[in-house]
Design an enzyme around this catalytic site. Structure first.
Site, PDB file in Angstrom:
ATOM      1  N   CYS A 142       0.423  14.960  -7.305  1.00  0.00           N
ATOM      2  CA  CYS A 142      -0.281  14.055  -7.967  1.00  0.00           C
ATOM      3  C   CYS A 142      -1.549  13.075  -7.986  1.00  0.00           C
ATOM      4  O   CYS A 142      -1.623  12.822  -7.332  1.00  0.00           O
ATOM      5  CB  CYS A 142       0.942  12.831  -9.068  1.00  0.00           C
ATOM      6  N   CYS A 166       3.589  16.169  -8.073  1.00  0.00           N
ATOM      7  CA  CYS A 166       3.003  16.077  -9.646  1.00  0.00           C
ATOM      8  C   CYS A 166       3.967  16.424 -10.494  1.00  0.00           C
ATOM      9  O   CYS A 166       5.147  17.519 -10.365  1.00  0.00           O
ATOM     10  CB  CYS A 166       1.253  17.362  -9.814  1.00  0.00           C
ATOM     11  N   HIS A 179       0.780  13.802 -15.897  1.00  0.00           N
ATOM     12  CA  HIS A 179      -0.420  13.870 -16.899  1.00  0.00           C
ATOM     13  C   HIS A 179      -1.346  14.554 -17.846  1.00  0.00           C
ATOM     14  O   HIS A 179      -1.758  13.593 -18.351  1.00  0.00           O
ATOM     15  CB  HIS A 179      -2.081  14.482 -15.604  1.00  0.00           C
ATOM     16  N   LYS A 233       0.905  -1.580   0.173  1.00  0.00           N
ATOM     17  CA  LYS A 233       0.056  -0.190   0.243  1.00  0.00           C
ATOM     18  C   LYS A 233       1.276   1.091   0.428  1.00  0.00           C
ATOM     19  O   LYS A 233       1.393   1.411   0.897  1.00  0.00           O
ATOM     20  CB  LYS A 233      -0.439   0.214   0.931  1.00  0.00           C
ATOM     21  N   CYS A 242      -2.563  10.898 -10.440  1.00  0.00           N
ATOM     22  CA  CYS A 242      -2.504  10.292 -11.758  1.00  0.00           C
ATOM     23  C   CYS A 242      -1.844   9.367 -11.893  1.00  0.00           C
ATOM     24  O   CYS A 242      -1.957   8.235 -12.462  1.00  0.00           O
ATOM     25  CB  CYS A 242      -2.524  10.670 -12.700  1.00  0.00           C
TER      26      CYS A 242
HETATM   27  S1  FES Z   1      -1.558  14.407 -11.541  1.00  0.00           S
HETATM   28 FE1  FES Z   1       0.002  13.352 -11.622  1.00  0.00          FE
HETATM   29  S2  FES Z   1       2.029  13.448 -12.704  1.00  0.00           S
HETATM   30 FE2  FES Z   1       0.403  15.672 -12.540  1.00  0.00          FE
END
Ligand code: FES
Length: 131
Positions: free
Chosen positions: A96, A107, A111, A79, A98
């Protein structure tokens, strides 16, 4: 070998030849209840074989198993959990969402590539300090 040859050359063709498959579209509406029952086993076998081939050979069905979200971050961990001290954040930080950032948990803009490739609309969450 003889039983297999008999199965392939005689038994299966006889079975398929005796299925109540109509010659026209209207014939499907004239099938009896018994005819429909007779069509269930070969339909189930055909569906099972189709699904098996789909899972075996379709790249989309094989990628990442049962729909993983995370293909990049700390894959060996059971996890992924991160704790960030608010005091360590300057004015703002972009985290982030994504699961593709190489600078996790922050981030790194990956994304945008994901969104372009998949028609998605994911992006970071931006945490700002009150001034
Ligand atoms: S939200 Fe994942 S790299 Fe930007």
């Amino acid at each position: 070998m003889q039983p297999i040859a008999h199965l392939v050359k005689v038994t299966i063709p006889d079975y398929l030849g005796n299925l109540p498959i109509p010659d026209s579209i209207g014939g499907w509406f004239r099938l009896s209840f018994k005819d429909w029952l007779a069509l269930i086993p070969p339909t189930a076998v055909a569906a099972g074989l189709g699904y098996t081939f789909y899972k075996a050979f379709c790249p989309k069905a094989r990628e990442g198993g049962p729909r993983r979200v995370n293909h990049v971050v700390q894959l060996s961990n059971p996890k992924v959990v991160d704790a960030i001290d608010v005091e360590d954040i300057a004015d703002q930080a972009a985290f982030c969402r994504c699961w593709k950032s190489k600078n996790w948990p922050y981030c790194d803009g990956t994304h945008a590539t994901h969104n372009k490739q998949h028609g998605d609309n994911v992006g970071p969450v931006i945490v700002k300090k009150k001034k």
